[in-house]
Design an enzyme around this catalytic site. Structure first.
Site, PDB file in Angstrom:
ATOM      1  N   ARG A 134      -9.032   1.035  10.153  1.00 26.31           N
ATOM      2  CA  ARG A 134      -8.151  -0.538  10.284  1.00 26.31           C
ATOM      3  C   ARG A 134      -8.922  -0.846  11.661  1.00 26.31           C
ATOM      4  O   ARG A 134      -8.833  -2.666  11.547  1.00 26.31           O
ATOM      5  CB  ARG A 134      -7.179   0.031  11.200  1.00 26.31           C
ATOM      6  CG  ARG A 134      -5.712  -0.552  10.166  1.00 26.31           C
ATOM      7  CD  ARG A 134      -4.978  -0.428  10.310  1.00 26.31           C
ATOM      8  NE  ARG A 134      -3.363  -0.902  10.717  1.00 26.31           N
ATOM      9  CZ  ARG A 134      -1.957  -0.822  10.632  1.00 26.31           C
ATOM     10  NH1 ARG A 134      -1.875   0.885  10.396  1.00 26.31           N
ATOM     11  NH2 ARG A 134      -1.445  -1.183   9.401  1.00 26.31           N
TER      12      ARG A 134
ATOM     13  N   ARG B  74       0.883  -8.890  14.164  1.00 29.64           N
ATOM     14  CA  ARG B  74       0.132  -7.579  13.763  1.00 29.64           C
ATOM     15  C   ARG B  74      -0.315  -8.342  12.249  1.00 29.64           C
ATOM     16  O   ARG B  74      -1.844  -7.418  11.887  1.00 29.64           O
ATOM     17  CB  ARG B  74       0.819  -7.067  12.514  1.00 29.64           C
ATOM     18  CG  ARG B  74       1.829  -5.786  13.481  1.00 29.64           C
ATOM     19  CD  ARG B  74       3.015  -5.252  13.271  1.00 29.64           C
ATOM     20  NE  ARG B  74       3.272  -4.920  11.889  1.00 29.64           N
ATOM     21  CZ  ARG B  74       4.206  -4.208  10.981  1.00 29.64           C
ATOM     22  NH1 ARG B  74       5.320  -4.982  10.801  1.00 29.64           N
ATOM     23  NH2 ARG B  74       3.747  -3.392   9.783  1.00 29.64           N
TER      24      ARG B  74
ATOM     25  N   LYS C 251       0.860  -1.497  -0.331  1.00 26.49           N
ATOM     26  CA  LYS C 251       0.063   0.151   0.160  1.00 26.49           C
ATOM     27  C   LYS C 251       0.594   1.010   0.072  1.00 26.49           C
ATOM     28  O   LYS C 251       0.457   2.238  -1.100  1.00 26.49           O
ATOM     29  CB  LYS C 251      -1.001   0.000   1.338  1.00 26.49           C
ATOM     30  CG  LYS C 251      -1.394  -1.711   1.415  1.00 26.49           C
ATOM     31  CD  LYS C 251      -2.508  -1.311   2.481  1.00 26.49           C
ATOM     32  CE  LYS C 251      -2.261  -1.402   3.993  1.00 26.49           C
ATOM     33  NZ  LYS C 251      -1.140  -2.577   4.069  1.00 26.49           N
TER      34      LYS C 251
ATOM     35  N   ARG D 246      12.224  -1.647  10.535  1.00 31.99           N
ATOM     36  CA  ARG D 246      11.473  -0.828  11.739  1.00 31.99           C
ATOM     37  C   ARG D 246      11.427  -1.553  12.325  1.00 31.99           C
ATOM     38  O   ARG D 246      11.393  -3.448  12.302  1.00 31.99           O
ATOM     39  CB  ARG D 246      10.106  -0.924  10.709  1.00 31.99           C
ATOM     40  CG  ARG D 246       9.458   0.406  10.027  1.00 31.99           C
ATOM     41  CD  ARG D 246       8.334   0.701   9.473  1.00 31.99           C
ATOM     42  NE  ARG D 246       7.385   0.072  10.197  1.00 31.99           N
ATOM     43  CZ  ARG D 246       5.988  -0.014   9.653  1.00 31.99           C
ATOM     44  NH1 ARG D 246       6.317   0.327   8.604  1.00 31.99           N
ATOM     45  NH2 ARG D 246       4.705  -0.807  10.190  1.00 31.99           N
TER      46      ARG D 246
HETATM   47  P1  ADP Z   1       2.017  -1.723   2.878  1.00 33.13           P
HETATM   48  O1  ADP Z   1       2.693  -0.515   3.315  1.00 33.13           O
HETATM   49  O2  ADP Z   1       1.183  -2.079   3.087  1.00 33.13           O
HETATM   50  O3  ADP Z   1       2.627  -2.136   4.517  1.00 33.13           O
HETATM   51  P2  ADP Z   1       4.880  -1.875   1.529  1.00 33.13           P
HETATM   52  O4  ADP Z   1       4.327  -0.910   0.116  1.00 33.13           O
HETATM   53  O5  ADP Z   1       5.741  -1.318   2.959  1.00 33.13           O
HETATM   54  O6  ADP Z   1       3.831  -2.334   2.122  1.00 33.13           O
HETATM   55  O7  ADP Z   1       6.023  -2.887   1.091  1.00 33.13           O
HETATM   56  C1  ADP Z   1       6.374  -3.997   2.062  1.00 33.13           C
HETATM   57  C2  ADP Z   1       7.496  -4.587   1.607  1.00 33.13           C
HETATM   58  O8  ADP Z   1       6.665  -5.149  -0.018  1.00 33.13           O
HETATM   59  C3  ADP Z   1       8.765  -3.432   1.111  1.00 33.13           C
HETATM   60  O9  ADP Z   1       9.534  -3.729   1.349  1.00 33.13           O
HETATM   61  C4  ADP Z   1       8.262  -3.131  -0.038  1.00 33.13           C
HETATM   62  O10 ADP Z   1       9.011  -2.820  -1.083  1.00 33.13           O
HETATM   63  C5  ADP Z   1       7.248  -4.364  -0.959  1.00 33.13           C
HETATM   64  N1  ADP Z   1       6.654  -4.436  -2.132  1.00 33.13           N
HETATM   65  C6  ADP Z   1       5.891  -3.789  -2.704  1.00 33.13           C
HETATM   66  N2  ADP Z   1       5.022  -4.399  -3.451  1.00 33.13           N
HETATM   67  C7  ADP Z   1       5.971  -5.143  -3.683  1.00 33.13           C
HETATM   68  C8  ADP Z   1       5.448  -6.448  -5.139  1.00 33.13           C
HETATM   69  N3  ADP Z   1       4.065  -5.889  -5.834  1.00 33.13           N
HETATM   70  N4  ADP Z   1       6.737  -6.905  -4.893  1.00 33.13           N
HETATM   71  C9  ADP Z   1       7.589  -7.096  -3.821  1.00 33.13           C
HETATM   72  N5  ADP Z   1       7.943  -6.157  -2.883  1.00 33.13           N
HETATM   73  C10 ADP Z   1       7.130  -5.670  -3.035  1.00 33.13           C
HETATM   74  P1  AMP Z   2       1.661   0.642   9.472  1.00 32.46           P
HETATM   75  O1  AMP Z   2       2.976   1.711   8.839  1.00 32.46           O
HETATM   76  O2  AMP Z   2       0.944   0.789   8.489  1.00 32.46           O
HETATM   77  O3  AMP Z   2       2.339  -0.852   9.224  1.00 32.46           O
HETATM   78  O4  AMP Z   2       1.338   1.144  11.059  1.00 32.46           O
HETATM   79  C1  AMP Z   2       2.182   0.782  12.249  1.00 32.46           C
HETATM   80  C2  AMP Z   2       1.551   0.552  13.828  1.00 32.46           C
HETATM   81  O5  AMP Z   2       1.020   1.594  13.513  1.00 32.46           O
HETATM   82  C3  AMP Z   2       0.958  -0.768  13.555  1.00 32.46           C
HETATM   83  O6  AMP Z   2       0.963  -1.956  13.612  1.00 32.46           O
HETATM   84  C4  AMP Z   2      -0.631   0.326  14.077  1.00 32.46           C
HETATM   85  O7  AMP Z   2      -0.712   0.374  16.301  1.00 32.46           O
HETATM   86  C5  AMP Z   2       0.006   1.792  13.968  1.00 32.46           C
HETATM   87  N1  AMP Z   2      -1.467   2.306  13.072  1.00 32.46           N
HETATM   88  C6  AMP Z   2      -1.183   2.850  12.073  1.00 32.46           C
HETATM   89  N2  AMP Z   2      -2.937   2.516  11.801  1.00 32.46           N
HETATM   90  C7  AMP Z   2      -3.771   2.474  12.353  1.00 32.46           C
HETATM   91  C8  AMP Z   2      -4.838   2.317  12.613  1.00 32.46           C
HETATM   92  N3  AMP Z   2      -5.521   3.046  11.748  1.00 32.46           N
HETATM   93  N4  AMP Z   2      -5.049   2.351  13.349  1.00 32.46           N
HETATM   94  C9  AMP Z   2      -4.925   1.219  14.699  1.00 32.46           C
HETATM   95  N5  AMP Z   2      -3.136   1.945  15.002  1.00 32.46           N
HETATM   96  C10 AMP Z   2      -2.756   2.062  13.936  1.00 32.46           C
END
Ligand code: ADP
Ligand code: AMP
Length: 210
Positions: free
Chosen positions: A85, A166, A13, A155
C-alpha cells in the site's frame, strides 16, 4: 505464480480473492484480515495497529512488512490483497519475492473513487472468515447472517467519515504504486458487476501465466 491486487478500498479485491482462493486454491493473504484477527485475539501486533485502523490511516510499514515476511516462508502461491500500500512496502515485497525466487502478476482494480463509497458503506462482513457481502449488490441468502450461521457485522472503519479518510489515504499513499508498477500492471474494469469482474480477471490472469 503469486498475484498482487492493487486498487482502492471497496474496489472488490477481497471478494475476487475469495473466489480465486475457492476455485484455484491460491492462498489469499489479506493484510487487513490479518490485522483484524490480531486485534480480535488481543495480540501485541493487534494493539499496535488498532489506533491507525480506527482513524483510517495506514499501519506503519515496518509492522506490515514483518507480518508479510513470516507468511512467505509457507509453501504455495499467494494472492496479496491490500498489500503493498506504499512504495516502501512495494520495494520490500520486490526484495522478498526475489529472495524467495518468486514472481508476481500485478492486477489493478480500476474504479473511480466516487464509485467505491457506496460499496463500503453497504458492506457487511463475516468477522470469523472475512467473507464480504453488500446489502444491495451482493446480499447474503439470509439477511444479516452468513451461510455458516455467523451474524454479519459492519466494519467500524466503513462508516462514511472514515471511508472518506481511507480514500484520501489511498490517493496520497497507495496510488503512486500505479506509476511504480507501470507496464507490469494488468488493469481490469472493477466498475462492472461481480461475475463480469471474475470473468475478466480469469481471462487476463490466464494470459499473464501463459
Ligand atoms: P476491497 O477488498 O477491495 O476493499 P470488497 O471485496 O470488500 O473490496 O468489496 C467492497 C464491497 O463491494 C462489498 O460489500 C462487496 O460485496 C461489494 N462488491 C464487490 N465487488 C462488487 C462489484 N463488482 N459490484 C458491486 N459490488 C461489489
Ligand atoms: P483493508 O481490510 O484492506 O481495508 O484494511 C483495513 C485497514 O488495515 C487499513 O485502513 C489500514 O489501517 C490497515 N492495513 C491493511 N493493510 C495494510 C497495509 N498493507 N499497510 C498499512 N496498513 C494496512
Amino acid at each position: 505464480m503469486d498475484v498482487i491486487f492493487l486498487g482502492p478500498p471497496g474496489a472488490g479485491k477481497g471478494t475476487q480473492a475469495q473466489i480465486l482462493e475457492e476455485r484455484d486454491g491460491i492462498r489469499q493473504l489479506s493484510t487487513g484480515d490479518m490485522l483484524r484477527r490480531n486485534r480480535a485475539a488481543g495480540t501485541e501486533l493487534g494493539r499496535k495497529a488498532q489506533a491507525y485502523m480506527d482513524r483510517g490511516d495506514l499501519v506503519p510499514d515496518d509492522v506490515i512488512i514483518a507480518m508479510v515476511e513470516d507468511e512467505l516462508n509457507k509453501p504455495g502461491d499467494v494472492l496479496f490483497d491490500g498489500f503493498p500500500r506504499t512504495v516502501t512496502q512495494a520495494e520490500a515485497l520486490d526484495a522478498m519475492l526475489r529472495r524467495h525466487d518468486r514472481q508476481a502478476a500485478v492486477v489493478l482494480f480500476a474504479i473511480p473513487l466516487e464509485a467505491v463509497e457506496e460499496r463500503l458503506t453497504g458492506r457487511w462482513t463475516n468477522p470469523k472468515t472475512g467473507r464480504v457481502y453488500h446489502e444491495k449488490f451482493h446480499p447474503p441468502a439470509r439477511p444479516g447472517i452468513d451461510d455458516d450461521g455467523t451474524p454479519l457485522v459492519q466494519r467500524e472503519d466503513d462508516k462514511v467519515e472514515t471511508v472518506r479518510k481511507r480514500l484520501d489515504v489511498y490517493e496520497r499513499q497507495t496510488s503512486p504504486l500505479i506509476d511504480y508498477y507501470g507496464d507490469r500492471l494488468i488493469p481490469i474494469d472493477a466498475t462492472k458487476a461481480l461475475q463480469t469482474v471474475t470473468a475478466e480477471l480469469a481471462a487476463k490472469l490466464k494470459g499473464a501465466v501463459a
